[in-house]
Design an enzyme around this catalytic site. Structure first.
Site, short mmCIF file in Angstrom:
data_model
loop_
_atom_site.label_atom_id
_atom_site.label_comp_id
_atom_site.label_asym_id
_atom_site.label_seq_id
_atom_site.Cartn_x
_atom_site.Cartn_y
_atom_site.Cartn_z
N LYS A 1 1.78 7.73 8.76
CA LYS A 1 0.54 8.33 8.26
C LYS A 1 -0.31 7.28 7.55
CE LYS A 1 0.43 10.57 4.14
NZ LYS A 1 -0.66 10.06 3.25
N ASN A 2 0.32 6.53 6.64
CA ASN A 2 -0.46 5.61 5.82
C ASN A 2 -0.99 4.42 6.61
OD1 ASN A 2 -0.14 7.24 3.66
ND2 ASN A 2 1.32 5.93 2.55
N CYS B 1 -5.70 13.24 -9.91
CA CYS B 1 -4.69 13.48 -8.89
C CYS B 1 -3.40 13.86 -9.62
CB CYS B 1 -4.53 12.19 -8.10
SG CYS B 1 -3.14 12.13 -7.02
N ARG C 1 -5.16 7.19 -10.86
CA ARG C 1 -5.53 6.59 -9.58
C ARG C 1 -7.01 6.20 -9.49
NH1 ARG C 1 -2.38 9.51 -4.72
NH2 ARG C 1 -2.50 7.43 -3.84
N ASP D 1 6.83 6.14 -2.95
CA ASP D 1 6.79 7.33 -2.09
C ASP D 1 8.18 7.85 -1.72
OD1 ASP D 1 4.07 7.33 -2.17
OD2 ASP D 1 3.75 6.60 -0.14
N ARG E 1 0.64 17.68 4.93
CA ARG E 1 -0.26 16.52 4.90
C ARG E 1 0.45 15.28 5.45
NH1 ARG E 1 -1.97 14.84 -0.54
NH2 ARG E 1 -2.66 13.17 0.81
#
Ligand code: UD1
Length: 423
Positions: A22-23, A117, A122, A305, A397
């Site tokens: 995804k990233n 967030c 962030r 993560d 997501r």
């Protein structure tokens, strides 16, 4: 609102294939703005964040269509707008990464700032100072960053900290700038290297991606490209931890082993067997789970993560583990939910002290962000009785077909309730 309902107690077994990252996909999709020729991306996961990005690109004038299950064609023949509106940026912070490509292509950009967030402040100051260093005039007005430049000019710049997003944004701005740019203290994540590979295949001249110093020699124009996105190291790591926590035996195929060294090291310290298996990794456990100490760090350190997932795992270790989060200040919301399930976790500032092994019992729990959700799913896989995870749109997501993939490994996990599933 959909929920994920998990009946714990099954040791996962079998093989699971990792999806595209995804990233890595998000900046690669946004890089399509940099050329008026067609771009084809392969190995793109079907996720909510990808859909959000396509919606944003469409508003900007980039046409896109899926040409295969994970292949997408994008074409930014003519741009329609230079604005990324608040309603999209607030649902996905990475929308902010269009700032660099927009200003490189159009000489102007108006991009909403993302705001707060769940995992911390962030800020985007490094993105903005990077674009400014390249000669753009930048103003913050009405919650939007407004940037203008006839043509960006290469510069030497140094990042206060190695931000992934800022490095990507500045790279995408600098590839079409006049002259040379040097980004010092750049992020070294594999996703940065993947973006550099794509940009170079489009005719850019980027070197040093994957090190602390990235050199970019600006070029007049970029052309179309076909690019295959790298596998998702965070999804791979999550399945490795799922095998470990359930005491199962799982082969994670297509896992990017070279991007997972920190994770493999910590799992081995915890007594997990991780061994190469074809194009992936086999993960199983012979003996008890041992406690470990770990700190999240920029790549190649242990990824933030995977911190929530590791916290869930270490609730089952025989002894006291110490986990320190150094990237985001508020990334322990899952710890409070794990405590509700019976975990023994004490917070001391950015450090969680986890005493195990805890007997977890199923409970209704709530997801606060994408990776925290995965931590709670993992806890649910070893908890007694039923765990119900609410707000699973966070999971959708970033994890492609998560429940389906876990079911194939034997997990008892189902979606319940109304509402649409992911992409
Ligand atoms: C990316 C990843 C995210 C991951 C994170 C850290 C994507 C889409 N997301 O997020 O999954 O958790 O890297 O590995 O790739 N910072 C500033 N000023 C800035 C930018 C960042 O102070 O202008 C700080 C942040 O607050 C944070 C640290 O830098 O403390 C790292 O953040 P960053 O690397 O920018 O994360 P993202 O790119 O947003």
């Amino acid at each position: 609102m959909q929920k994920m309902v998990i009946q714990g107690g099954v040791a996962l077994r079998g093989e699971v294939a990792v999806s595209g990252s995804k990233n890595a996909s998000l900046p690669c999709l946004m890089a399509s703005i940099l050329t008026d020729e067609p771009v084809i991306l392969r190995n793109v996961p079907r996720l909510r964040d990808i859909r959000t990005t396509l919606e944003l690109l469409e508003r900007l004038g980039v046409e896109s269509r899926w040409i295969g299950p994970h292949e997408i064609e994008l074409h930014a023949a003519t741009m329609r707008s230079h604005e990324a509106p608040y309603e999209l940026v607030k649902t996905m912070r990475a929308s902010f990464f269009v700032l660099g490509p927009l200003i490189a292509r159009l000489g102007r950009a108006r991009v909403s700032t993302p705001g707060g967030c769940a995992i911390g402040a962030r800020p985007v100051n490094l993105h903005i100072s990077g674009i400014r260093a390249l000669g753009a005039r930048v103003q913050l007005r009405h919650g939007y960053v407004e940037a203008h430049a006839e043509r960006l000019v290469g510069a030497r710049l140094w990042l206060d900290n190695p931000s992934v997003g800022a490095t990507e944004n500045i790279m995408m701005a600098a590839v079409r700038a006049r002259g040379a740019t040097v980004i010092e203290n750049a992020a070294r994540e594999p996703e940065i290297q993947d973006l550099a590979r794509m940009l170079n295949a489009m005719g850019a001249r980027v070197s040093g991606a994957g090190t602390h110093v990235i050199h970019i020699e600006g070029v007049e124009r970029l052309h179309g490209v076909e690019h295959c996105v790298i596998p998702d190291r965070i999804e791979a790591g999550s399945f490795m931890i799922a095998a470990a926590i359930t005491g199962g035996d799982v082969t994670v195929s297509n896992a990017p082993a070279g991007h997972l060294d920190a994770v493999t090291t910590k799992l081995r310290e915890a007594g997990i067997v991780v061994e190469p298996a074809g194009e992936g990794l086999r993960v199983h456990r012979n003996g008890p789970l041992r406690p470990v100490e770990l700190r999240t760090l920029p790549y190649p350190g242990f990824p933030t993560d995977l911190q929530a997932q590791m916290t869930a795992l270490l609730t089952q270790a025989e002894g006291t583990s110490v986990i320190t989060e150094t990237i985001f200040e508020n990334r322990f919301m899952h710890a409070l939910e794990l405590v509700r399930m019976g975990a023994d976790i004490v917070m001391k500032g950015p450090t969680a002290i986890v005493r195990g092994p805890a007997r977890l019992s199923g409970a209704p729990v709530m997801a606060t962000d994408l990776r925290a959700s995965m931590g709670l799913i993992l806890a649910g896989l070893v908890a007694e009785n039923t765990t119900e995870l609410d707000r699973i749109y966070h999971l959708d997501r970033g994890y492609e077909s998560l429940d389906e993939k876990l079911r194939k490994l034997g997990a008892r996990i189902e979606r319940s309730g109304g509402g649409a599933a992911a992409a």
